[in-house]
Write a protein that holds these residues in place. Structure first.
Motif, mmCIF file in Angstrom:
data_model
loop_
_atom_site.group_PDB
_atom_site.id
_atom_site.type_symbol
_atom_site.label_atom_id
_atom_site.label_comp_id
_atom_site.label_asym_id
_atom_site.label_seq_id
_atom_site.Cartn_x
_atom_site.Cartn_y
_atom_site.Cartn_z
ATOM 1 N N CYS A 23 0.828 -1.211 0.000
ATOM 2 C CA CYS A 23 0.000 0.000 0.000
ATOM 3 C C CYS A 23 0.863 1.263 0.000
ATOM 4 O O CYS A 23 0.445 2.299 -0.506
ATOM 5 N N LYS A 43 -8.200 -4.366 -1.698
ATOM 6 C CA LYS A 43 -8.174 -5.770 -1.264
ATOM 7 C C LYS A 43 -7.339 -6.620 -2.212
ATOM 8 O O LYS A 43 -6.666 -7.555 -1.772
ATOM 9 N N CYS A 46 -3.771 -6.088 -1.230
ATOM 10 C CA CYS A 46 -3.496 -6.774 0.044
ATOM 11 C C CYS A 46 -3.268 -8.279 -0.134
ATOM 12 O O CYS A 46 -2.494 -8.880 0.609
ATOM 13 N N CYS A 49 0.378 -8.976 -0.523
ATOM 14 C CA CYS A 49 1.283 -8.218 0.337
ATOM 15 C C CYS A 49 1.934 -9.119 1.390
ATOM 16 O O CYS A 49 1.251 -9.897 2.064
ATOM 17 N N ARG A 52 0.678 -8.478 5.228
ATOM 18 C CA ARG A 52 -0.773 -8.444 5.438
ATOM 19 C C ARG A 52 -1.156 -8.794 6.882
ATOM 20 O O ARG A 52 -2.001 -8.140 7.483
ATOM 21 N N CYS A 55 -0.265 -5.996 9.271
ATOM 22 C CA CYS A 55 -1.173 -4.884 9.027
ATOM 23 C C CYS A 55 -2.516 -5.125 9.723
ATOM 24 O O CYS A 55 -3.040 -4.242 10.410
ATOM 25 N N GLY A 71 -6.330 -6.358 4.270
ATOM 26 C CA GLY A 71 -7.294 -6.929 3.339
ATOM 27 C C GLY A 71 -8.731 -6.916 3.824
ATOM 28 O O GLY A 71 -9.613 -7.437 3.147
#
Length: 84
Positions: A23, A43, A46, A49, A52, A55, A71
Motif C-alpha cells: 500500500c 483488497k 493486500c 502483500c 498483510r 497490518c 485486506g
C-alpha cells in the motif's frame, strides 16, 4: 538543549512492517474509499502483500475505524473481533 522526537525503539521496530507494505507503493486513496466506494482494488493489493498479517494485527490492536487494513474493511474487522 536537544529534543529526541524519534519513537522509542520498540515502537519503531513495531512499525517497520509499514515500509514493506504494498500500500505504501500504491495510491493511498484506494485504501480509504469514500462511503459506498469500492474496496476491490485495495483488497486485491493486500492479497499479495508480505505484511498483510502485521497490518491486520495492527488495525485490530489499534481499533482502526477507517480504511482497508490487512485486506479487511472496518466492518469485516469488527466481525472478526466479535468472533475472537
Amino acid at each position: 538543549m536537544s529534543f529526541d522526537l524519534e519513537l522509542p525503539l520498540d515502537e519503531t521496530e513495531e512499525l517497520m512492517w509499514q515500509e514493506r507494505g504494498l500500500c505504501a507503493q500504491t495510491d493511498p486513496e484506494a485504501f480509504f474509499p469514500e462511503k459506498g466506494g469500492s474496496t476491490r482494488e485495495a483488497k486485491r493489493v493486500c492479497l499479495t502483500c508480505d505484511v498483510r498479517t502485521e497490518c491486520l494485527d495492527y488495525a485490530l490492536e489499534h481499533d482502526e475505524r477507517f480504511g482497508i487494513w490487512g485486506g479487511l474493511s472496518e466492518r469485516e474487522r469488527r466481525k472478526l473481533k466479535k468472533r475472537a
